[in-house]
Design an enzyme around this catalytic site. Structure first.
Site, PDB file in Angstrom:
ATOM      1  CG  ASN A   1      -0.522 -15.939  12.163  1.00  0.00           C
ATOM      2  OD1 ASN A   1      -0.682 -16.573  11.342  1.00  0.00           O
ATOM      3  ND2 ASN A   1       0.984 -15.553  12.584  1.00  0.00           N
TER       4      ASN A   1
ATOM      5  NE  ARG B   1      -1.825  -1.311   3.248  1.00  0.00           N
ATOM      6  CZ  ARG B   1      -1.615  -0.457   4.225  1.00  0.00           C
ATOM      7  NH1 ARG B   1      -2.088   0.897   4.530  1.00  0.00           N
ATOM      8  NH2 ARG B   1      -1.692  -1.035   5.743  1.00  0.00           N
TER       9      ARG B   1
ATOM     10  CG  ASN C   1       3.291  -6.615   2.002  1.00  0.00           C
ATOM     11  OD1 ASN C   1       2.523  -6.588   2.699  1.00  0.00           O
ATOM     12  ND2 ASN C   1       2.631  -5.586   1.152  1.00  0.00           N
TER      13      ASN C   1
ATOM     14  NE  ARG D   1      -0.143  -7.926   2.169  1.00  0.00           N
ATOM     15  CZ  ARG D   1      -1.063  -7.944   3.012  1.00  0.00           C
ATOM     16  NH1 ARG D   1      -1.796  -8.503   3.807  1.00  0.00           N
ATOM     17  NH2 ARG D   1       0.280  -6.868   3.432  1.00  0.00           N
TER      18      ARG D   1
ATOM     19  NE  ARG E   1       5.766  -6.214  14.645  1.00  0.00           N
ATOM     20  CZ  ARG E   1       5.709  -7.350  14.116  1.00  0.00           C
ATOM     21  NH1 ARG E   1       7.189  -8.403  14.734  1.00  0.00           N
ATOM     22  NH2 ARG E   1       4.923  -8.878  13.125  1.00  0.00           N
TER      23      ARG E   1
ATOM     24  CG  HIS F   1      -6.754  -2.896  10.033  1.00  0.00           C
ATOM     25  ND1 HIS F   1      -5.627  -2.060  10.526  1.00  0.00           N
ATOM     26  CD2 HIS F   1      -7.401  -3.598   9.298  1.00  0.00           C
ATOM     27  CE1 HIS F   1      -4.859  -2.986   9.459  1.00  0.00           C
ATOM     28  NE2 HIS F   1      -5.772  -3.584   9.031  1.00  0.00           N
TER      29      HIS F   1
ATOM     30  N   GLY G   1      -3.876  -4.434  -1.496  1.00  0.00           N
ATOM     31  CA  GLY G   1      -4.137  -2.696  -0.758  1.00  0.00           C
ATOM     32  C   GLY G   1      -4.766  -1.937  -1.809  1.00  0.00           C
TER      33      GLY G   1
ATOM     34  CE1 TYR H   1       1.150  -5.989  -2.139  1.00  0.00           C
ATOM     35  CE2 TYR H   1      -0.799  -3.828  -1.148  1.00  0.00           C
ATOM     36  CZ  TYR H   1      -0.525  -5.176  -1.080  1.00  0.00           C
ATOM     37  OH  TYR H   1      -0.081  -5.989   0.577  1.00  0.00           O
TER      38      TYR H   1
ATOM     39  CE  LYS I   1      -6.190  -3.128   5.077  1.00  0.00           C
ATOM     40  NZ  LYS I   1      -6.331  -3.769   6.284  1.00  0.00           N
TER      41      LYS I   1
ATOM     42  CB  CYS J   1       1.042  -6.666  14.192  1.00  0.00           C
ATOM     43  SG  CYS J   1       2.132  -5.342  14.523  1.00  0.00           S
TER      44      CYS J   1
ATOM     45  CB  SER K   1      -0.032  -3.345   8.480  1.00  0.00           C
ATOM     46  OG  SER K   1      -1.776  -2.373   8.231  1.00  0.00           O
TER      47      SER K   1
ATOM     48  CG  ASP L   1      -7.435  -6.883   7.449  1.00  0.00           C
ATOM     49  OD1 ASP L   1      -6.823  -6.609   8.276  1.00  0.00           O
ATOM     50  OD2 ASP L   1      -7.566  -5.821   6.425  1.00  0.00           O
TER      51      ASP L   1
HETATM   52  C1  OXD Z   1      -3.301  -4.402   5.789  1.00  0.00           C
HETATM   53  C2  OXD Z   1      -3.583  -5.430   5.345  1.00  0.00           C
HETATM   54  O1  OXD Z   1      -1.857  -3.887   5.289  1.00  0.00           O
HETATM   55  O2  OXD Z   1      -4.756  -6.401   6.911  1.00  0.00           O
HETATM   56  O3  OXD Z   1      -2.813  -3.976   6.846  1.00  0.00           O
HETATM   57  O4  OXD Z   1      -3.319  -5.762   4.009  1.00  0.00           O
HETATM   58 MN    MN Z   2      -5.181  -4.761   7.342  1.00  0.00          MN
END
Ligand code: OXD
Ligand code: MN
Length: 587
Positions: free
Chosen positions: A254, A69, A369, A371, A402, A226, A199, A197, A206, A250, A248, A277
């Protein structure tokens, strides 16, 4: 596909400007999607992966300059600059429309414009909103098909209503100097140009589900956040829901798909994923807060995803998934990324497209990054409530960042207002999800810094307002967690991943009035966290739950400077809470 005059008028205008050779409506049928996949393969836009090992899976590579992004090229074009606030780039709508029109004019000559009607949220749910994205990229069509609900059913739902978000994306020549991701909240319009890309171009994500939706939510009395949403089932079969906001990359995906530690699994605890997300939250008639996940898939960061770190996400990527910017194993046309296993392919095409020996290659084989775009239904732990049009009731809201030193493993806010401050005061060390330096502390309120479509000060006020509209007994309790605390040698002090469940259980016990806590200057800290079967020193746990007043007071000084930028848009309650924090830390 429609007689909707608002749609037709707008489409005519966009077609006249972009001048595509052809306009194709996406009806959502498998036959049409399959034909598009074949076309994308024939032009090289996508690569077909091993259909035995990865059925329905494809690969796409973006330009090297187009891998994240671009926050510095993302604009909120409200009539006045103050409405966009200091967090957003701003340009007057007229000026931006003129600039963008010049870029779009003739941009689709020789190309096809695809018209994608899509619903954020289950079609017809009272939470859901409709968008239409025009794009000249098949990759976008196929990703939108995974990430949202698309096609004819959505147009039928829209009927002759003019209430839809107008999204336009032109890939053009992906020139970064003319790349713009632009939002006109007052016009429910999103314009994106010169990127491919995710995002920046999957405009339901987003751009709509956070930036435009946060603006709509403030006007209409709901929230777009978010946040992941997970359900935690106890051995009695009761499920409680948690919504959690992290910046993003973090570990939201998971956490959303967490597998409980063995001893809890044996007792019968389970985690159900509702979203990884984004959450849209509304107050129900009973005064509780309900959430849906407006998306239909996961656009997850691949590196670091493994059997061990996120078994469920990995399973979700085994079919009907699009991989972007990971590495390819040329021997069997499967995919690889750093952290998948310790066995990089020898005969490997790295993310930029060179064939290399993956075993000896010095750089990253997959972009940090890179995906996967995976359908939510693939996820083994997808919640049975995933499609529930009424959403799920939220018991706890969790904020996290973080932070190597400052924040303890977990603490609880004293009340809603304090919780809003805890969210507003969030900070985190940066990751690769956005372009720019990695590892720098940036303040990221509610993990929404790049995603609020209006003035952040007003956004805090909206959070405070929402708290007042809820039954105080039933409003979610608010917490803050930090899985990333480091010891003096730079090692993570907390095992993280599945063991984060131990912290979630403390959180839910607090919500049920069942766990003890001690007061501290920053909020309530656990007396204890269940560490059964965990090889962790009591001293380390004590350290993880400690508050270093000196470090916190430094952070307060940073927060003062940060909040000052919002001027008189910052609600007084936030200053009051900051002052209270300082006073308590100095006491
Ligand atoms: C971000 C995503 O960048 O979820 O937050 O892709
Ligand atoms: Mn995100």
């Amino acid at each position: 596909m429609t007689n909707n005059t608002a749609v037709k008028t707008w489409l005519d205008e966009m077609v006249a400007m972009c001048q595509p050779d052809e306009v194709v409506w996406i009806d959502g049928s498998e036959a049409q999607l399959e034909a598009l996949r074949a076309e994308a393969v024939s032009t090289g836009e996508m690569i077909k992966l091993n259909q035995e090992k990865l059925p329905g899976c494809y690969y796409h590579r973006t330009a090297e300059n187009d891998v994240a992004r671009v926050e510095d090229r993302t604009y909120i074009c409200t009539p006045t600059e103050i409405e966009a606030g200091p967090n957003n780039n701003w340009m007057a709508p007229d000026e931006m429309y003129a600039k963008m029109k010049a870029l779009y004019t003739g941009s689709m000559k020789g190309r096809t414009m695809y018209v994608i009607p899509y619903s954020m949220g289950p079609v017809g749910s009272p939470f859901s909103k409709i968008g239409i994205e025009l794009t000249d990229s098949i990759y976008v069509v196929l990703n939108m098909n995974i990430m949202t609900r698309i096609g004819k059913a959505v147009m039928d739902q829209l009927g002759d209503n003019g209430d839809f978000v107008k999204c336009l994306h032109a890939k053009k020549d992906v020139n970064p100097d003319d790349r713009y991701i632009v939002h006109f909240p007052q016009d429910s319009t999103i314009w994106s140009v010169n990127s491919a890309y995710g995002g920046n171009v999957l405009l339901g994500k987003k751009c709509f589900a956070l930036r435009i939706a946060s603006y709509l939510g403030r006007n209409e009395g709901w929230m777009a956040e978010h946040m992941l949403i997970l359900g935690l089932e106890n051995p009695q079969g009761e499920v409680k829901y948690i919504a959690a906001a992290f910046p993003s990359a973090c570990g939201k995906t998971n956490l959303a798909m967490l597998i409980p530690p063995e001893y809890l699994k044996k007792k019968g605890y389970k985690v159900w994923t509702v979203g990884d997300d984004i959450a849209w939250l509304r107050i129900g008639p009973d005064g509780r807060l309900y959430a849906i996940n407006p998306e239909a898939g996961f656009f997850g960061v691949a590196p670091g995803t493994s059997e061990k770190t996120n078994y469920n996400a990995l399973q979700a990527t085994k079919k009907n998934t699009i991989f972007t910017n990971v590495a390819i194993n040329n021997d069997d046309m499967t995919v690889w990324w750093e952290g998948l296993d310790k066995n990089p392919p020898e005969n490997c095409t790295e993310w930029k497209g060179s064939v290399v020996n993956g075993k000896t290659y010095e750089g990253k084989l997959a972009h940090p990054n890179s995906r996967f775009t995976a359908p939510a239904v693939n996820c083994p732990c997808i919640s049975p409530e995933f499609e529930n049009p009424q959403g799920v009731p939220i018991d706890a809201i969790v904020f996290g960042g973080r932070r190597a030193k400052t924040a303890p493993l977990v603490y609880q806010a004293r009340n809603w207002q304090h919780g809003v401050f805890v969210g507003a005061n969030m900070a985190s060390e940066t990751t690769a999800a956005a372009a720019g330096a990695v590892g720098v502390v940036r303040r990221d309120p509610m993990a929404m810094k790049p995603f609020v479509g209006y003035n952040m000060g007003d956004y805090f006020a909206h959070w405070l307002e929402m708290g007042k509209k809820m039954d105080p007994e039933k409003a979610p309790k608010i917490f803050h967690v930090n899985w990333f605390r480091l010891d003096d040698e730079g090692n993570f002090m907390w095992p993280g991943f599945g063991d984060n469940m131990r912290v979630l259980l403390w959180i839910l016990d607090r919500c049920a009035g069942k766990a003890d806590a001690v007061e501290s200057p920053i909020g309530y800290l656990p007396v204890d966290i269940d560490t059964t079967d965990l090889d962790i020193d009591k001293d380390v746990l004590k350290e993880l739950l400690s508050v270093d007043k000196k470090v916190w007071l430094e952070d307060v000084e940073d927060a003062k400077k940060y909040f000052a930028q919002y001027g008189d848009r910052l609600p007084k309650e936030i200053w009051d809470e900051l002052e209270t924090l300082e006073t308590k830390l100095k006491a």
